[in-house]
Design a protein around this motif. Structure first.
Motif, short mmCIF file in Angstrom:
data_model
loop_
_atom_site.label_atom_id
_atom_site.label_comp_id
_atom_site.label_asym_id
_atom_site.label_seq_id
_atom_site.Cartn_x
_atom_site.Cartn_y
_atom_site.Cartn_z
N PHE A 32 -29.10 39.95 25.75
CA PHE A 32 -27.87 39.92 26.55
C PHE A 32 -27.46 41.33 26.90
O PHE A 32 -27.96 42.31 26.34
CB PHE A 32 -26.74 39.19 25.79
CG PHE A 32 -26.27 39.90 24.54
CD1 PHE A 32 -26.95 39.76 23.34
CD2 PHE A 32 -25.13 40.70 24.56
CE1 PHE A 32 -26.51 40.41 22.19
CE2 PHE A 32 -24.69 41.35 23.42
CZ PHE A 32 -25.38 41.20 22.22
N GLU A 33 -26.55 41.42 27.87
CA GLU A 33 -25.97 42.72 28.21
C GLU A 33 -24.62 42.83 27.53
O GLU A 33 -23.87 41.85 27.47
CB GLU A 33 -25.77 42.83 29.72
CG GLU A 33 -27.08 43.05 30.46
CD GLU A 33 -26.84 43.12 31.96
OE1 GLU A 33 -26.03 43.94 32.41
OE2 GLU A 33 -27.45 42.30 32.66
N ASN A 34 -24.28 44.03 27.06
CA ASN A 34 -22.98 44.23 26.41
C ASN A 34 -21.87 43.82 27.37
O ASN A 34 -21.86 44.24 28.53
CB ASN A 34 -22.85 45.69 25.98
CG ASN A 34 -23.88 46.04 24.93
OD1 ASN A 34 -24.05 45.31 23.95
ND2 ASN A 34 -24.62 47.13 25.15
N ILE A 55 -19.57 37.81 23.55
CA ILE A 55 -20.28 38.36 22.39
C ILE A 55 -19.64 39.71 22.06
O ILE A 55 -19.56 40.59 22.91
CB ILE A 55 -21.78 38.53 22.70
CG1 ILE A 55 -22.37 37.19 23.17
CG2 ILE A 55 -22.53 39.08 21.48
CD1 ILE A 55 -23.75 37.30 23.80
N ALA A 56 -19.14 39.82 20.82
CA ALA A 56 -18.39 41.02 20.44
C ALA A 56 -19.27 42.08 19.80
O ALA A 56 -18.83 43.21 19.61
CB ALA A 56 -17.25 40.63 19.49
N SER A 57 -20.49 41.72 19.45
CA SER A 57 -21.42 42.72 18.90
C SER A 57 -22.20 43.37 20.03
O SER A 57 -22.22 42.87 21.16
CB SER A 57 -22.38 42.03 17.91
OG SER A 57 -22.87 40.83 18.47
N ALA A 58 -22.87 44.48 19.70
CA ALA A 58 -23.68 45.17 20.72
C ALA A 58 -25.07 44.56 20.78
O ALA A 58 -25.54 43.95 19.81
CB ALA A 58 -23.77 46.65 20.38
N ASN A 59 -25.74 44.75 21.93
CA ASN A 59 -27.01 44.05 22.13
C ASN A 59 -28.18 44.64 21.34
O ASN A 59 -29.27 44.11 21.37
CB ASN A 59 -27.35 43.94 23.62
CG ASN A 59 -27.49 45.29 24.28
OD1 ASN A 59 -27.39 46.33 23.62
ND2 ASN A 59 -27.71 45.29 25.58
N THR A 98 -19.39 38.89 34.07
CA THR A 98 -19.16 39.96 35.05
C THR A 98 -18.76 41.30 34.42
O THR A 98 -18.69 42.30 35.12
CB THR A 98 -18.04 39.57 36.02
OG1 THR A 98 -16.91 39.16 35.24
CG2 THR A 98 -18.44 38.45 36.94
N LEU A 99 -18.46 41.29 33.09
CA LEU A 99 -17.97 42.53 32.48
C LEU A 99 -19.15 43.41 32.06
O LEU A 99 -19.29 43.79 30.90
CB LEU A 99 -17.07 42.21 31.28
CG LEU A 99 -15.86 41.33 31.59
CD1 LEU A 99 -15.07 41.03 30.32
CD2 LEU A 99 -14.95 42.00 32.63
N VAL A 100 -20.00 43.71 33.04
CA VAL A 100 -21.22 44.48 32.77
C VAL A 100 -21.27 45.71 33.68
O VAL A 100 -20.64 45.72 34.75
CB VAL A 100 -22.49 43.61 32.97
CG1 VAL A 100 -22.56 42.51 31.93
CG2 VAL A 100 -22.54 43.01 34.37
N ALA A 123 -15.32 44.95 22.50
CA ALA A 123 -15.84 45.36 21.20
C ALA A 123 -17.34 45.66 21.35
O ALA A 123 -17.88 46.55 20.70
CB ALA A 123 -15.61 44.26 20.17
N SER A 124 -17.99 44.92 22.26
CA SER A 124 -19.40 45.15 22.55
C SER A 124 -19.57 46.38 23.47
O SER A 124 -20.39 47.26 23.19
CB SER A 124 -19.97 43.90 23.23
OG SER A 124 -21.26 44.11 23.71
#
Ligand code: A2P
Length: 257
Positions: A32-34, A55-59, A98-100, A123-124
């Motif tokens: 996934f993208e952050n 997703i709140a963690s990083a990829n 869209t938040l990429v 958070a991501s």
């Protein structure tokens, strides 16, 4: 039931009687993208019950993290709030959203504007080293009713600063701006009002919001999004998308039930 992986709960943290976060295992092939979201949920009476979750963690992390509200009458969150370590969580195969970074044009400052659980995608995003290559300042704005509702975001911010590698990357760039509306705090007011009247820019020593230099990612309730879009459009910002990057992007904070 294809298109879902079954992950295991690794950790659950209850922040308030209305908010909790949890970590699950992560299938190696899940990409996934952050800033993106994915469908997740539980099996109830043999049927999958899923909702969209940012997703709140990083990829690059080997687990997935989610941040959720608890609604006692909500079909999913009334159950999800009781998950325990080792329980099964179904995670969809198609993260999207869209938040990429590809939806935004290059700029000087990146404003991440959130209310409530709308903090989750950011958070991501604030853990993404590439974001700090694109922007000189990354301003994480989080509005809540009460101080205790800021706890998860505050911890994420502090962990980023304390991280051996990330801490160096974000130094002097990442700024945290929490505000509450229903009890006295260092910052008081709605994020929309404080952006519109210049309070936040003034407090941070930045010039007023401008589409020439600033990019904005927005995540919150529907009414908050509507007010932010009005403010963005009135200030000359154009909405971006994957096919046509712009100066701001929005996404609804999910899982209200
Ligand atoms: P307020 O206390 O004035 O309603 P909620 O928990 O209802 O999602 O609210 C989270 C935060 O978002 C609260 O501080 C709330 O302020 C604020 N808020 C509610 N509506 C808006 C809006 N239209 N624009 C900006 N902030 C809002």
């Amino acid at each position: 039931m294809a298109a879902f992986d079954v992950e295991k709960v690794l950790e659950v943290t209850h922040w308030t009687d209305r908010l909790f976060s949890f970590r699950t295992t992560r299938e190696k092939s899940f990409r996934f993208e952050n800033g993106q979201f994915v469908m997740i949920g539980l099996k109830v009476d043999g049927k999958l019950l899923v909702r969209a979750y940012s997703i709140a963690s990083a990829n690059y992390e080997d687990y997935l993290e989610f941040y959720s509200i608890k609604v006692q009458s909500g079909p999913l969150t009334s159950r999800l709030q009781h998950i325990q370590i080792g329980d099964d969580i179904w995670v969809g195969h198609k993260p999207t959203g869209t938040l990429v970074q590809d939806s935004l044009l290059p700029g000087e400052n990146l404003f991440l504007v959130s209310t409530g659980t709308g903090l989750a995608p950011f958070a991501s995003v604030i853990r993404d080293p590439a974001v700090y290559e694109r922007f000189n300042k990354v301003v994480l704005i989080h509005g809540c009713r009460q101080i205790n509702e800021l706890a998860y975001g505050k911890q994420v911010y502090e962990q980023v600063l304390a991280d051996e590698i990330l801490g160096e990357i974000v130094a002097g760039k990442l700024v945290y701006y929490p505000t509450v509306t229903r009890e006295p705090f260092v910052h008081n007011g709605r994020v929309t009002t404080m952006l519109a009247d210049g309070t936040i820019a003034r407090d941070l020593g930045l010039p007023p919001l401008s589409p020439a230099t600033d990019r904005v990612m927005i995540c919150g309730s529907e009414v908050m999004l509507a007010d932010m879009v009005k403010l963005m459009e009135a200030s000359g910002f154009n909405e971006g998308s994957g096919s046509r990057p712009g100066e701001y992007v929005i996404e609804k904070a999910f899982a209200e039930k």
